[in-house]
Structures are given as structure tokens and as C-alpha cells.
Enzyme design. Sequence first.
Site, PDB file in Angstrom:
ATOM      1  CE  LYS B  76      -3.792   2.050   2.774  1.00  0.00           C
ATOM      2  NZ  LYS B  76      -4.775   1.508   3.815  1.00  0.00           N
ATOM      3  CB  SER B 151      -8.243   3.604   2.914  1.00  0.00           C
ATOM      4  OG  SER B 151      -6.738   3.010   4.249  1.00  0.00           O
ATOM      5  CB  SER B 175      -8.178   1.079   5.672  1.00  0.00           C
ATOM      6  OG  SER B 175      -9.626   2.429   6.088  1.00  0.00           O
TER       7      SER B 175
END
Lengths: 95, 484
Positions: B76, B151, B175
Amino acid sequence: MSLAPDEVRNIAHLARLAIGDEDVPAHADNLSRILELVDQMQQVDTKGVEPMAHPLEGGQRLRPDEVIEEDQREAFQKLAPQTEVGLYLVPKVIE
Amino acid sequence: MFEHTVAELSRLLADGEVTSEALTREYLDRIERLDSRFNSFVTVTGEPALEAARAADAERRAGRAGPLTGIPMAHKDIFCTRGVRTACGSKMLDSFVSPYDAGVVERLQSAGMVMLGKLNMDEFAMGSSNETSFYGPVANPWDEKAIPGGSSGGSAAALAARLTPAATGTDTGGSIRQPAAMCGVTGIKPTYGRVSRWGMVAFASSLDQGGPMARTAEDCAILLGAMAGFDERDSTSVQREVPDYTVGLGQSLEGLRIGLPREYFAEGLDDAVARVIDEAVAEYKRLGAEIKEISLPNTHLAVPAYYVVAPAEASSNLSRFDGVRYGHRCEDPQDLEDLYKRSRGEGFGDEVKRRIMIGTYALSAGYFDAYYLKAQQIRRLIADDFARAFEEVDVIMGPTAPNVAFDRGEKKDDPVAMYLSDIYTLSVNLAGLPGMSVPAGFKGDRPVGLQIIGNYFDEGRLLNVAHQFQQATDWHTRAPENIA
């Protein structure tokens, strides 16, 4: 809880955020709705409840006061928008 | 090879059936061919990946390979990667090339994993749909009109589209779990403090926790073992031994006590999602578990408390972005205040601005007690609810999200509706507990996730509970069409 446009401008100032005048009404509306959601908390009696700041309670660790990092000023300053002789430059602060 | 799990790839590499270089080339080729449809990667590090793959193959020939040596993965874009842009989904960091590696990045690198690139995400991890990214939204591989969740939306979408066999994610309010649910993959948010936050761009420091995302619980067990552990550079890192999470994966669930919080099955839960979760619970009964109804009475207060605590911490953490030391700087500042205000006004998107302003307001003079202190008291009530529940049950189960992925654009202009989609995940972060999401079925063509919540540091049990379900069902093996 409803925020007036001036309150939004003041919060934006405290947060050092430039907000366009045309965006103030939308922010006022959204922030007011979020605060309305948040205000559900006020219905709960929390008298005597100890606030929880952190999931793992316990003090901060200490370490011996020894140099463990090398100086990497140049590597870090390469990322800065403007530097000179090892200093970060900003607009003139004192006349 | 792209249909294989991490565990399978580990065996294939060990048996010499494939090299890391060939595997890495296959994934890079897939990203190149397919990701224009999904936008899950923001940076692809092709050449360095092939170099790392060749180095991994050399390590293997020298007899120094571990279980993860040579297996491709992607981070990420919230994890700092030395020499590679780390933008955290924001214009503010669009030009930020990190001078150092995050603790998690170091660990997976030293385990021999090969980084394919960096994954798209909501700006500063603030969002539940991946629509707040400066780099554009991510499409859900199951239905390209749908959001992938957020997210860690890029991580979940890349896994679902088989563009990587493993990914990292972070979870501040859901997330990892919510996008895993919406893309039909498996993810675990470990206990707060289990995985180093050093080099992970900070959003809300008392809630943020990194974790692995993959296709199976077994893969998550292998990956978490490599990611977890003490890091003295993170002042909240926990000094506690990391067990081998794969060891407990064969245990029977006979007698396992599962708690179903009635608040997680109340108004607001979609009927079709509820049926999928009921069916998953029935499967657990067949596996020998005992089901018990429990209550987490303060569940309805999680969203309000979270939307004070998280923005308050965010407003403080994001004050570092000032246009002086790194990140976006406005043109031609008139004075220092103008420099701060315009750099931040231009560098941050709307959702980040909203959260900074809510946090600033909650922490401002005269409002601190009514908001921040109150939210911390409610946080205690929520943590106490869980503590009481875990006196009676071993794990807690329910839906990961109240509904399947919604269409892109549907909630974009309604922050409150967006926040409510995290209603079942937020309290886990407030309490600091570990939680997982496991594929459990579908509503139409959109995946549904089962959430499993455990007691502090009980990741091993959670992973086995998920693994046993995956031995008995095949939801986790399903793949979207058109990704060949």
C-alpha cells in the site's frame, strides 16, 4: 450543531488551510452533518468513566541516551522545496 | 501461476517448478495488461522487481531461501519505500521519494519478498471507497462500476484481479477488512502494536495498524509472521514474541465458542448480507463450534466516537505537512502563513480537509471536554463491552460491512453515509483488538465478508478459525471473470 460560515473560516484558519469562499457553504454543511452525527455521544452519561487514550496502556519506553542515527541532512533536504547552505528557506518572517 | 496462493508458490519455488524471475515477469505482465481497468497500482517497480527476483533465485541456489523468498507482493502506498515515491494517495506527497524504508518494508524485504510496486489508496487512508485518491478511483474487479472499498482499495482490487499474490494494508477504522470483504479476499488487522508503524504515514496514531492481505487465511498467517514483531523505532510497538501463526492452523474448532453480537445483526444490515453471514455461522456449527448470542451495547456509539478520535489525531499528525521540509509547496507565497495555508489548501483533497477541520474543532479551546474527552470515555465503554464478551466467548463474528460494495459516485458527496458503512469495523480499532475479514459468499456478483474478531494478541486463533472455514468452503477460491 450547525456551523456558520464564519466558524468554518475560523476553523480553517486554526488548521492553516486555505479554503475558497465558494467552498465555505459546502464545508459548513458537511461539517455540521458530521458534528450532528458526533453529537449522539452527548446522550450518554459518562460520569466517572476514565478516558481511554490508547489501547495499550503503559508508559513510554526509555532507551539509553546514545547516538544511534547517522546524520542524513543532505538526503532529507533533497526533498525540501527550497534550501540553502543546509537551511530550510521560508518567506521572510521578521522585517 | 497467477491462480496460486502464497503457500502454493512457496512450495513450487522450493521444488524448482518455477523461478522467482519467471513469476515476477508473469505478474508484471498481468499488471501491464490488466491494471488500466482497475487502477490498483500507482507505481510499478518493474526493473527493481526483476533484479530482486534474480537475487532471490540466487539465494535459493545458495541454499538460503525461506518460505517467502522470491514471492512477489505489493505495498500500500502508505508504507515508505526507499527510492520509490510514497504518495499516500495525496497530491501533497506526489513528489515525495522516501529516503528510507518502513519497518514492514524492511521485514518483508529481508524475508526475500519481491516488491512489484505501490498500491492505490484513499488519500492519507481517509475513505471507505478509494474515491478520495489523488490518483483516481480503483475499480472493483468483480464489477467495475463498484468501489473496491477503502482505504486499502488498491490492495484488495489487485489481489482480486490476481495482479499480486500478497499485499500490505493498513487499518485505522476498517481499511483492511472492509475492502477485503468487498473484493472477496482475506485480510487481518492485528492487535494494535503487533506490527511496526515506523515508516507508515501516520493518520490516527492510536488506531493505525498494518497487516497482510492475501487470498487465504493460511497466506495471511505466513505473511503476518514475517511482518509482526518489535520495532524500537515505533514507541507503541509491543515487545512480545511472535508465534509461528502457521503452527495452529490444523486445530479443530470443536467446542469453539462464537459470539454473535445482536447489535451487528440489527437495523441497517442488508437482508442478503445477513443471509450470507447466517449461512457462514451454520457452517461453523457443522465444524463443531458453539454459537452464543452476545451484546456489545455501545456499538452505536463507535461511529460518533471514532469521528472525533481519528480526526483529532489526524489534525495533529497532518500538521507536519507545511510546505517547508517536504511535500507540496504553493507558488509565490506572500508570507509564512500564506505558505502554510495555500500549500495545505492545494495539497489536501476535500475529505482530508474535512477531517482536519473536524479534528481541529474538537481539540479547540472550549470544545475539548465535550468532544475529545467524551469520545475517549466512550472508547473505554466500547473496549469494556468487548472485554466482557471475551469472558464468555473465544471469538466474535458478524458481517464486515452492512452491505456489499456500492457503485462509484453513490456516496461520494455524503460523508456521513460513507462513515456509516464502517459501522461494524470501527469499534475493533477503538478497542485495539485484532479482526479479520474472510470471503463468505455473494449478493449478486458482489462479495460479502465475514468478520471475525479476537481477543488481544489472539491472531493465531483468528487465523485458524478463518482457515478451518476455508477448508470447508470455497468462497475464497472464487475469482472474477475476465482477468485471464
